[in-house]
Scaffold this motif. Structure first.
Motif, PDB file in Angstrom:
ATOM      1  N   SER A 217       0.632  -1.310   0.285  1.00 18.90           N
ATOM      2  CA  SER A 217       0.150  -0.259   0.004  1.00 18.90           C
ATOM      3  C   SER A 217       0.886   1.161   0.139  1.00 18.90           C
ATOM      4  CB  SER A 217      -0.300   0.593   0.727  1.00 18.90           C
ATOM      5  OG  SER A 217       0.049   0.016   2.386  1.00 18.90           O
ATOM      6  N   GLY A 218       0.193   2.870  -0.503  1.00 20.77           N
ATOM      7  CA  GLY A 218       1.181   3.725  -0.116  1.00 20.77           C
ATOM      8  C   GLY A 218       1.182   4.374  -1.572  1.00 20.77           C
TER       9      GLY A 218
ATOM     10  N   LEU B  42       7.127   9.625  -0.806  1.00 28.96           N
ATOM     11  CA  LEU B  42       6.520   9.021  -0.599  1.00 28.96           C
ATOM     12  C   LEU B  42       6.605   7.438   0.144  1.00 28.96           C
ATOM     13  CD1 LEU B  42       4.227   8.106  -4.174  1.00 28.96           C
ATOM     14  CD2 LEU B  42       3.155   8.957  -2.077  1.00 28.96           C
ATOM     15  N   ARG B  43       5.608   6.857   1.153  1.00 35.53           N
ATOM     16  CA  ARG B  43       5.989   5.874   1.802  1.00 35.53           C
ATOM     17  C   ARG B  43       5.245   5.055   1.317  1.00 35.53           C
ATOM     18  NH1 ARG B  43       5.356   4.680   7.810  1.00 35.53           N
ATOM     19  NH2 ARG B  43       7.608   3.875   8.681  1.00 35.53           N
TER      20      ARG B  43
ATOM     21  N   ILE C 110      14.679   1.867   3.522  1.00 37.70           N
ATOM     22  CA  ILE C 110      13.734   0.459   3.645  1.00 37.70           C
ATOM     23  C   ILE C 110      14.115  -0.060   5.092  1.00 37.70           C
ATOM     24  CG2 ILE C 110      15.821  -1.104   3.376  1.00 37.70           C
ATOM     25  CD1 ILE C 110      13.645  -2.743   1.782  1.00 37.70           C
ATOM     26  N   SER C 111      13.042  -0.088   5.314  1.00 34.60           N
ATOM     27  CA  SER C 111      13.019  -0.538   7.116  1.00 34.60           C
ATOM     28  C   SER C 111      12.245  -1.848   7.235  1.00 34.60           C
ATOM     29  CB  SER C 111      12.950   0.570   7.775  1.00 34.60           C
ATOM     30  OG  SER C 111      11.632   0.994   7.663  1.00 34.60           O
TER      31      SER C 111
ATOM     32  N   LEU D 207       9.134   0.893   2.022  1.00 33.78           N
ATOM     33  CA  LEU D 207      10.414   1.951   2.474  1.00 33.78           C
ATOM     34  C   LEU D 207      10.039   3.445   1.246  1.00 33.78           C
ATOM     35  CD1 LEU D 207      13.037   1.546  -0.229  1.00 33.78           C
ATOM     36  CD2 LEU D 207      10.199   1.566  -1.536  1.00 33.78           C
ATOM     37  N   GLN D 208      10.177   4.625   2.119  1.00 31.04           N
ATOM     38  CA  GLN D 208      10.558   5.845   2.045  1.00 31.04           C
ATOM     39  C   GLN D 208      10.910   6.167   1.384  1.00 31.04           C
ATOM     40  OE1 GLN D 208       9.255   7.429   4.470  1.00 31.04           O
ATOM     41  NE2 GLN D 208       9.558   9.414   2.794  1.00 31.04           N
TER      42      GLN D 208
END
Length: 125
Positions: free
Chosen positions: A7-8, A18-19, A70-71, A83-84
Motif C-alpha cells: 500500500s502507499g 512517498l512511503r 528500507i526498514s 520503503l521511504q
C-alpha cells in the motif's frame, strides 16, 4: 501460506516523497528476507532495495542510494516492510512490488517466492 500486501503508492511531483508499506503475514516470518522491486512499462522488473530477516542488513540499487530507505518491523505473525522514497524523480515511476523469501539474499526476482499485487507510483515532472 504467506501473504504479501502493498500500500502507499500514488501520484507525486518530482522532488516529493512517498512511503510504501508492505504487510507480510504467515508463519515464521522472522526468517524471511524481504525486498522491493519495481517495473516500469515495457521494462523488466528490477531490484530496488532489500532488508534481511535480522532487520539490520540492507541493500539498494545504485540509482536509489541516498534517496530511498528500507526498514521493517518484525512481529510474531506479521512483518511490515517500509520503503521511504525521497527526492523522487520521473524515472522512479513504476509499479512497486514487495517480495519475501526464506532463502539467502538475492537481487534476482526469480529468487523470491512470495509477491504482492503491486502499487503504482507516478512521479510527474
Amino acid at each position: 501460506q504467506v501473504q504479501v500486501v502493498e500500500s502507499g503508492g500514488g501520484l507525486v511531483q518530482a522532488g516529493g516523497s512517498l512511503r510504501l508499506s508492505c504487510a507480510v503475514s504467515g508463519r515464521t516470518l522472522s526468517a524471511y528476507n524481504t525486498a522491493w522491486f519495481r517495473q516500469a512499462p515495457g521494462m523488466e522488473r528490477e531490484f530496488v532495495a532489500a532488508i534481511l530477516w535480522n532487520g539490520i542488513s540492507t541493500y539498494y540499487t545504485d540509482s536509489v542510494k541516498g534517496r530511498f530507505t528500507i526498514s521493517r518491523d518484525n512481529a510474531k505473525n506479521t512483518v511490515t516492510v517500509y520503503l521511504q522514497m525521497n527526492s523522487l524523480r520521473p524515472q522512479d515511476t513504476a509499479v512497486y512490488y514487495c517480495a519475501a523469501d526464506r532463502r539467502s539474499f538475492s537481487r534476482a526476482k526469480g529468487a523470491y517466492e512470495y509477491w504482492g499485487q503491486g502499487t503504482q507510483v507516478t512521479v510527474s515532472s
